[in-house]
Write a protein that holds these residues in place. Structure first.
Motif, short mmCIF file in Angstrom:
data_model
loop_
_atom_site.label_atom_id
_atom_site.label_comp_id
_atom_site.label_asym_id
_atom_site.label_seq_id
_atom_site.Cartn_x
_atom_site.Cartn_y
_atom_site.Cartn_z
N ALA A 89 -35.93 12.11 -18.17
CA ALA A 89 -35.77 12.56 -16.79
C ALA A 89 -35.33 14.03 -16.76
CB ALA A 89 -34.75 11.68 -16.05
N LYS A 90 -34.35 14.35 -17.58
CA LYS A 90 -33.85 15.73 -17.61
C LYS A 90 -34.93 16.70 -18.08
CE LYS A 90 -30.14 14.74 -20.05
NZ LYS A 90 -28.87 14.95 -20.79
N ALA A 91 -35.67 16.31 -19.11
CA ALA A 91 -36.73 17.17 -19.64
C ALA A 91 -37.82 17.42 -18.60
CB ALA A 91 -37.33 16.55 -20.90
N ALA A 92 -38.07 16.42 -17.76
CA ALA A 92 -39.13 16.55 -16.74
C ALA A 92 -38.85 17.65 -15.73
CB ALA A 92 -39.32 15.22 -16.01
N LEU A 93 -37.57 18.02 -15.56
CA LEU A 93 -37.20 19.01 -14.55
C LEU A 93 -37.51 20.44 -14.96
CD1 LEU A 93 -33.72 17.52 -13.54
CD2 LEU A 93 -35.79 17.53 -12.12
N ALA A 94 -37.91 20.66 -16.22
CA ALA A 94 -38.10 22.01 -16.75
C ALA A 94 -39.03 22.90 -15.90
CB ALA A 94 -38.59 21.94 -18.19
N PRO A 95 -40.17 22.40 -15.38
CA PRO A 95 -41.06 23.29 -14.62
C PRO A 95 -40.58 23.62 -13.20
CG PRO A 95 -42.24 21.35 -15.49
CD PRO A 95 -40.77 21.07 -15.58
N LEU A 96 -39.48 23.03 -12.78
CA LEU A 96 -39.05 23.18 -11.40
C LEU A 96 -38.18 24.41 -11.21
CD1 LEU A 96 -38.44 19.40 -10.83
CD2 LEU A 96 -40.25 20.77 -9.80
N PRO A 97 -38.07 24.92 -9.96
CA PRO A 97 -37.34 26.17 -9.72
C PRO A 97 -35.88 26.10 -10.15
CG PRO A 97 -38.56 25.47 -7.75
CD PRO A 97 -38.63 24.35 -8.72
N ASP A 98 -35.36 27.23 -10.63
CA ASP A 98 -33.94 27.31 -10.97
C ASP A 98 -33.16 27.27 -9.65
OD1 ASP A 98 -31.57 27.61 -12.24
OD2 ASP A 98 -31.78 29.76 -12.64
N HIS A 99 -32.42 26.20 -9.43
CA HIS A 99 -31.80 25.96 -8.13
C HIS A 99 -30.56 25.08 -8.37
CE1 HIS A 99 -31.33 24.41 -4.01
NE2 HIS A 99 -32.17 25.35 -3.61
N PRO A 100 -29.51 25.25 -7.59
CA PRO A 100 -28.33 24.38 -7.76
C PRO A 100 -28.67 22.89 -7.72
CG PRO A 100 -27.81 26.18 -6.26
CD PRO A 100 -29.29 26.27 -6.54
N ILE A 101 -29.65 22.52 -6.92
CA ILE A 101 -30.03 21.10 -6.82
C ILE A 101 -30.61 20.60 -8.14
CG2 ILE A 101 -31.73 19.54 -5.78
CD1 ILE A 101 -31.09 20.80 -3.09
N ARG A 102 -31.35 21.46 -8.83
CA ARG A 102 -31.89 21.04 -10.12
C ARG A 102 -30.77 20.68 -11.09
NH1 ARG A 102 -35.74 24.57 -14.14
NH2 ARG A 102 -33.71 25.42 -14.76
#
Length: 332
Positions: A304-317
């Protein structure tokens, strides 16, 4: 499964970050669960909706949309849709499972009856589709309609697989992906779709929700045998209810003739006697399947954590990363 009162609570930080949006979602839920002609509908719905759940799934939709820069109104509609779908499945599940308690309160089917629970669940499914249509997005409708079908399919598959010793880990994963992970992944995915992000980011959101949902369910199944009341159910409930969850599936696969006969009697045939739970626990310990199950839950959290890599750098991430850690915190 509920998220317990550990020191770190990323779902509460998410709730604070999304407080304005969640207030709008709750307002829309109250508005749409009303019924001019059937007062039983808001009575039953309010009992469950107002029961103090974490609203994790609608928060995931809002989080995905906000993280991806969405500034329109329809993430609120989609979050309410996700909560209606979830609530409808809970109403139906409690009838199927003959449950008497949900979130520490009597279930709707106990307070009213099975018929009311089933029909109000149907009403909420219908309301959810009305909300989806209002977004004007066929892609969103496709994702959430598919998720609804997958949830139902997973529940039906569980009916046939739950007490069948031939159930494999692959079938278990298919059930979990249906009954739990499908709504997690769809909730994330539609947040990105409504924000108009690139396909690789939509896929990343889906992958995060899918892996988080699988980890979530595996942890729940593990805790049923781990001597904790954190799940809100008694230790050994799954054994008593003849549910083949991952720790037992692993043990059945390694069973000798005597152990297999034990599982055949207690799970397949449901002939349980005093001391059987203790025997089951001893078999699980002998084959170390609780530890093997724990390792799998942690691996899904990492996915799950690895899947977030392409997403914008954001506090929610960052909060979503912490949420993936938190889901498995009690077994780490």
């Amino acid at each position: 499964m509920s998220l317990d009162t550990a020191a770190t609570k990323p779902h509460e930080r998410l709730a604070t970050e999304l407080a304005t949006e969640m207030e709008a979602v709750n307002g829309l839920i109250r508005e749409r669960m009303a019924s001019e002609h059937a007062p039983r509908i808001p009575e039953v719905t309010a009992h469950l909706v107002e029961a103090g759940g974490k609203r994790l799934r609608p928060m995931m939709t809002l989080a995905a949309a906000k993280m991806c820069g969405y500034d329109g109104p329809y993430h609120v509609h989609l979050a309410a849709t996700v909560e209606f779908i979830h609530t409808a499945t809970l109403l139906h599940d409690d009838v199927v499972d003959e449950s008497s308690q949900r979130r520490g309160r009597p279930t709707a089917n106990l307070l009213w009856d099975n018929t009311s629970s089933v029909l109000v669940g149907d009403y909420l499914f219908a309301r959810s589709f009305q909300l989806m249509v209002e977004t004007g997005s066929l892609r969103v409708l496709d994702i959430l309609a598919n998720a609804s079908a997958t949830i139902a399919e997973g529940e039906v598959l569980q009916l046939t697989a739950a007490s069948n010793l031939a159930t494999t880990e692959a079938i278990y994963l298919q059930v979990v992906r249906g009954k739990t992970a499908a709504l997690f992944s769809a909730a994330m995915e539609v947040g990105g779709v409504i924000a108009g992000v690139s396909e690789d980011r939509v896929k990343a959101l889906y992958a995060y929700g899918d892996a988080l949902g699988v980890a979530f369910q595996i942890v729940d199944d593990l805790l049923d045998y781990r001597g904790t009341d954190a799940t809100g159910k008694n230790v050994g409930d799954d054994f008593r209810e003849r549910k083949l969850t991952l720790p037992v599936i692993k043990a059945v696969a390694m069973a000798d003739a005597e152990e297999r006969a034990f599982w055949e009697r207690t799970i397949a045939k449901g002939k349980q006697a005093s001391g059987d739970l203790e025997t089951a626990m001893a078999i699980l310990a002998r084959h170390d399947t609780l530890e093997a199950t724990r390792v799998e839950a942690l691996a899904w959290s990492e996915k799950a954590k690895a899947a977030l890599a392409p997403l914008p750098d954001h506090p929610i991430r960052s909060m979503l990363v912490e949420l993936a850690d938190y889901v498995v915190a009690r077994i780490s």
